[in-house]
Design an enzyme around this catalytic site. Structure first.
Site, PDB file in Angstrom:
ATOM      1  CD  GLU A 204      -2.934  -1.125   0.336  1.00 20.98           C
ATOM      2  OE1 GLU A 204      -3.095  -0.321  -0.335  1.00 20.98           O
ATOM      3  OE2 GLU A 204      -3.848  -2.313   0.069  1.00 20.98           O
ATOM      4  CG  ASP A 229     -18.203  -9.037  -4.300  1.00 21.34           C
ATOM      5  OD1 ASP A 229     -19.432  -8.891  -3.831  1.00 21.34           O
ATOM      6  OD2 ASP A 229     -17.268  -8.814  -3.821  1.00 21.34           O
TER       7      ASP A 229
END
Length: 287
Positions: A204, A229
């Protein structure tokens, strides 16, 4: 026996390390076990050396005509042989090392793999989509088309997004036992997720700097579930409304996804644009 001889050779021939590196490329699991056994033997040798130094001095080989240098040389060779003989029988440490390191294998999965990965042709692991971009597209196109109809996007946009997040299927998030999660979009499992999850170490970016973090991701029973999804996520979340408004422009779609905060990578839009405009997806440009 040949494997044992090759392993023992590491102690007397540094060039054998090249063989271990080559084995790591051909057989990562086998190389991991060999490296763990090597570490176990080195540790045993250090223990023997420490024990010898702690022993009370007694009659030595020097009294029988051998010089001090020769004594140390032969003692070192003996310690090395004893250590490797003991380690070859297994002390349990190597097995624990392999177990612990194997659990960390998913850490090699990058949530946003470099674009260079998209050209790799390495054969995929069992249960994952084929690694070649053309095969990836062929296998997953029906699922992408279904999701694209829900979102009002071209199928290549959906396929390209999955390709970026999974490295054309080569870096799919996997369970500790090796099972595929079928999560090709890097979708995390938030507080509202009630399905199965898998934890991996991912990259990240915080204030532009890359950080390694352990995060929970959604896991699905099939790729059809994963694409469905993904479609629900983008369709139901208002922040992705601008993304769905750019179904006719690949570069604008990529920029909108970045601006919506889908990923923290500062170069995410450029990477996604490169995938969307890749030869593997050019045939779907009119989709």
């Amino acid at each position: 026996m040949r494997d044992l001889e090759a392993w023992n050779a590491l102690a007397i021939d540094g060039r054998s390390l090249d063989g271990l590196r080559a084995k790591a490329r051909r057989d990562p699991d086998g190389a991991l076990k060999a490296a763990a056994r090597e570490f176990e033997a080195v540790l045993m040798e250090m223990m023997l050396k420490s024990m010898r130094q702690a022993m009370v001095a007694g009659p030595s080989l020097e009294e029988h005509g051998l010089g001090g240098g020769e004594v140390r040389t032969y003692q070192g060779m003996l310690d090395q042989q004893l250590a490797r003989g003991a380690a070859s029988q297994g002390l349990g440490l190597a097995e624990r090392l392999v177990e612990q390191l194997s659990r960390s294998q998913p850490a090699r999965v990058e949530r946003t793999p470099p674009i260079a990965m998209t050209t790799a042709s390495t054969a995929p692991a069992q249960g994952t989509p084929a690694s070649a971009p053309a095969s990836f597209v062929e296998r997953l196109r029906p699922h992408a088309e279904a999701a694209a109809r829900t979102l009002g996007l071209p199928p290549r946009f959906v396929l390209g997004h999955a390709a970026l997040e999974s490295g054309w299927g080569r870096h799919e998030i996997r369970h500790p036992d090796g099972r595929p999660s079928h999560n090709l979009f890097g979708i995390k499992a938030g507080a509202g997720w009630r399905g199965e999850t898998v934890e991996v170490v991912t990259t990240e970016y915080v204030d532009g700097r890359a950080e390694r973090r352990r995060e929970r991701f959604r896991a699905y029973g099939s790729y059809a579930e994963a694409f469905a999804d993904y479609a629900r996520l983008l369709a139901a979340n208002p922040r992705y409304a601008p993304v769905l408004a750019h179904g006719g422009d690949a570069d604008a779609f990529a920029r909108a996804l970045k601006q919506a905060g889908y990923a923290t990578d500062p170069l995410y839009d450029r990477k996604l644009s490169a995938v969307l405009n890749s030869p593997a997806l050019s045939a779907l440009a009119a989709g």
